[in-house]
Write a protein that holds these residues in place. Sequence first.
Motif, PDB file in Angstrom:
ATOM      1  N   PRO A 230       0.836  -1.204   0.000  1.00 20.34           N
ATOM      2  CA  PRO A 230       0.000   0.000   0.000  1.00 20.34           C
ATOM      3  C   PRO A 230       0.872   1.255   0.000  1.00 20.34           C
ATOM      4  N   TRP A 231       0.497   2.233  -0.819  1.00 17.21           N
ATOM      5  CA  TRP A 231       1.297   3.457  -0.888  1.00 17.21           C
ATOM      6  C   TRP A 231       0.389   4.690  -0.843  1.00 17.21           C
ATOM      7  N   THR A 232       0.954   5.752  -0.313  1.00 12.75           N
ATOM      8  CA  THR A 232       0.209   7.017  -0.176  1.00 12.75           C
ATOM      9  C   THR A 232       0.831   8.148  -0.971  1.00 12.75           C
ATOM     10  N   LEU A 233       2.117   8.059  -1.291  1.00  8.43           N
ATOM     11  CA  LEU A 233       2.842   9.142  -1.956  1.00  8.43           C
ATOM     12  C   LEU A 233       3.077   8.822  -3.423  1.00  8.43           C
ATOM     13  N   ALA A 234       2.744   9.777  -4.293  1.00 11.82           N
ATOM     14  CA  ALA A 234       3.010   9.617  -5.716  1.00 11.82           C
ATOM     15  C   ALA A 234       4.207  10.450  -6.147  1.00 11.82           C
ATOM     16  N   SER A 235       4.210  11.739  -5.745  1.00 11.90           N
ATOM     17  CA  SER A 235       5.264  12.630  -6.209  1.00 11.90           C
ATOM     18  C   SER A 235       5.363  13.831  -5.285  1.00 11.90           C
TER      19      SER A 235
END
Length: 864
Positions: A606-611
């Motif tokens: 699971p991830w929350t940060l794109a850029s």
Amino acid sequence: MAVKVKIGGNSRTGAQHSLGVRILRVALIACSALLLLFFSVFGYYYFKYQKIVDDRLNAGPMFTNTSQVFAAPREVRPGQKLSAGTIGQELRQAGYNNNPQMGTYQLRGDTILIKPGPQSFHSTDGATITTEDGEVQSITAENGVALRGYELEPLLITGLSEDKNRIKRRLVSYKDIPQRMVQSVTAIEDRQFFEHGGINYARTIKCGVQDLLSGRKACGGSTLTQQLARGFFLTPEKHIKRKLIEILISFQLEARFSKQQIFEMYANQINLGQRGSFAINGFGEAAQAYFGKDLKQLDLAECAMLAGMIQRPNYFSPYKHPERAMERRNIVLDSMVETNAITKSEAERAKAEPIRLAPPNVDASEAPYFVDVVHDTLVQRIGDQELSHQSLRIYTSLDPDLQRAASEAVAIGMQNVDEMVRKQHRGNGPITWPQVSLVALNPHTGQVLAMVGGRNYGVSQLNHATSKRPTGSIFKPFVYAAAYNASVNGQTIGDKGIFTATTMLDDEPTTFTFDNGRQTYTPRNYKDEFHGSVTAIYALAHSLNNATISLGQMVGFENVAALGRQAGIAAARGTPAVSLGAYDATPLDMAGAYTIFANNGVHLNPWTLASVRNLNGDIVADFAPEARQVLDPRVAALSTSLMEGVMNFGYGYETRKRGFMAPAAGKTGTSHDAWFAGYTSNLICIVWVGNDDYTDVKLAGALAAAPIWAEFMNRAIKLPQYSDMKAFSYPDGVIMERLDKNTNLLSDSSCPNAYSAAFLAGTEPHNTCSHMGDDQRNFFQKMLGIGGQTQSQENQQPPAGNEPGASPNPAAVHSGPPPNPGAQPNPGSSPNPVVEEPKKKKNFFQKIFGGGDKKQQQPTQPQQ
């Protein structure tokens, strides 16, 4: 004759005159000395506080650079229920047209032309979106190529908190402040602001006399400059020395800055209340917090309300005290009439306007638990120093619409939980109110779309979505997946042959040994009721503990634990208790773990940060999701089929009773906590309910967590981006069959009461329910003398109720007394049957190995 003149009287007058001159001289000298002393002291303190001001201003920017957190971009696709006007509103909210560097758009009836600017998250490629009757018809790139989708500019969620004091502000420049805002503030707080030199002497003297006579320090005689000096450089307590220092600092500010600069600093500094656990500082943050608007968008009545709150922000809070807030707002409007800022008719129209506030749920609008996770990830990835010294644009995975749905579902669902807890504790002393978390993922990308970490962020900032708890029965599907792993490798399990949905498992009282016989483990079922031989699909649907552990023993507890660790459940260990989810994981971990079922066997972290970008749009850091193949796609499909049974005729049926009828797979969980894990073709959602003190919540997952899941999914499916929840697809090598619920053989016209189950090709039943006595073995089985004929075995269905609890203690498993949820639907009578796929032909090797059970059975399993 000579005349003599006597002047004795004049001597006295001269002496008096001389004395007066001497007294005057002394007085002048004394006054000069006093003036010299005054100016010496004043000069000393003036330059002393000049240094204090210099040090403060030279230490860096007056206000910490606040990084901004943005949501994931909304993708527009043909067929979505969106109008061109709605798209335009969203782009305007993202800064288009107001800030051409961000981008521009042109609205032409039902068509909108979009052109991102150099500061846009996207490249500068534009598009034209055509709509009709509120539905997207087509999307065309600038070069005329038809597009299947187009991403809009990400919307701002919130700013990061500035410091440990949890202050939030949105910096604004003077040109960004509406003139009505300036007029309303000066009318109520400082009418001569643009004329005086920092001090309103008459008002200060008047307030000083009033405070002296009343014995209280309550008169508000400070100018805006003094208020800024006090708020920015001094402590809030009131005494004469501080007042003198305040005046000196005000002189410094007036000498250094223009009136517009002073008002700008004031507009960014002033405290305007509290939102959740954050202090609201500045008009920019207050406009968003109270009205959900950019400061430029506020009307006269809204400007007056914010100006009125300056005096006592919490006392005049429109959320807590709307009558007070309205009364104060109207006083500000009258003051604006007195200063000729507005006319009386304008004031009356503004007074007639109701207070329209943004929803007070900070969790829904700003996703504070999610933002905390983003902040922690940023600190780990790019460092605290770089984060705190730059104004960054942080692009995340969050879907604001889905976040709002999650917050609302939790709020509604916890009312139901509270009522059940209240009934449990009737007359039994103080109540421990459970906490909650909800995590929603895109199963095919791993992006965290929504996160609720607790009941109320303002009360508790502990993020339960990232807090470890025993997973309970939502771990059980990993046991069955490990058994299917053996099947695809051609391995048998114990004496059961190749594992299938209809493999018979033993649900009997059993003591299991592990650690080379040094430890024993005796699990129990709900109410100590055991059900004999049951099919695997039935055992998972009704969360039977002993049947699942017996399967785990045949597969190998270490194999089960290894699969759990591969899926991100790092604490899993090879003991019998692992089969019941005795080891800890976070709800976020479990959402990631379930991607192996929902995403063709591929695990996604699971991830929350794109850029992360700077203010010029330059990339500071980009983040790529981590993926790895954990399961054979066929195993993932077969496991999904078992969990569809949980939803359609097991304990997950509670979600169907709550109105969610789309194709879905899931699993309830009850240990000391209540869980529900479920997914559709486009969403994974994990819900947890439990007590912070680790006491038993005594609520089953089917009753506490599943209704929240259903409430969330019912809201999600109404959103355009999630409305296309489709039936699960199955890869080559997996076939779906309709089985008679009494015999577990292929259903035909003579026994139409059936349910659906998936099989690895070649392992499915071969006879129909009307020919159950025939030899089902294939040619090689008959030749080798393996695979017995079907024997009928009756199985008593467990009583309606919730699944037995799984204790986190590996040495003992027991269940609490969860309440009865009502009549349990019959297995096979699915309210949402899976569409039967065409039966695939078996290849040569499947024909050879498809029925290689040593004791293949297709027993009967009648309904009670």
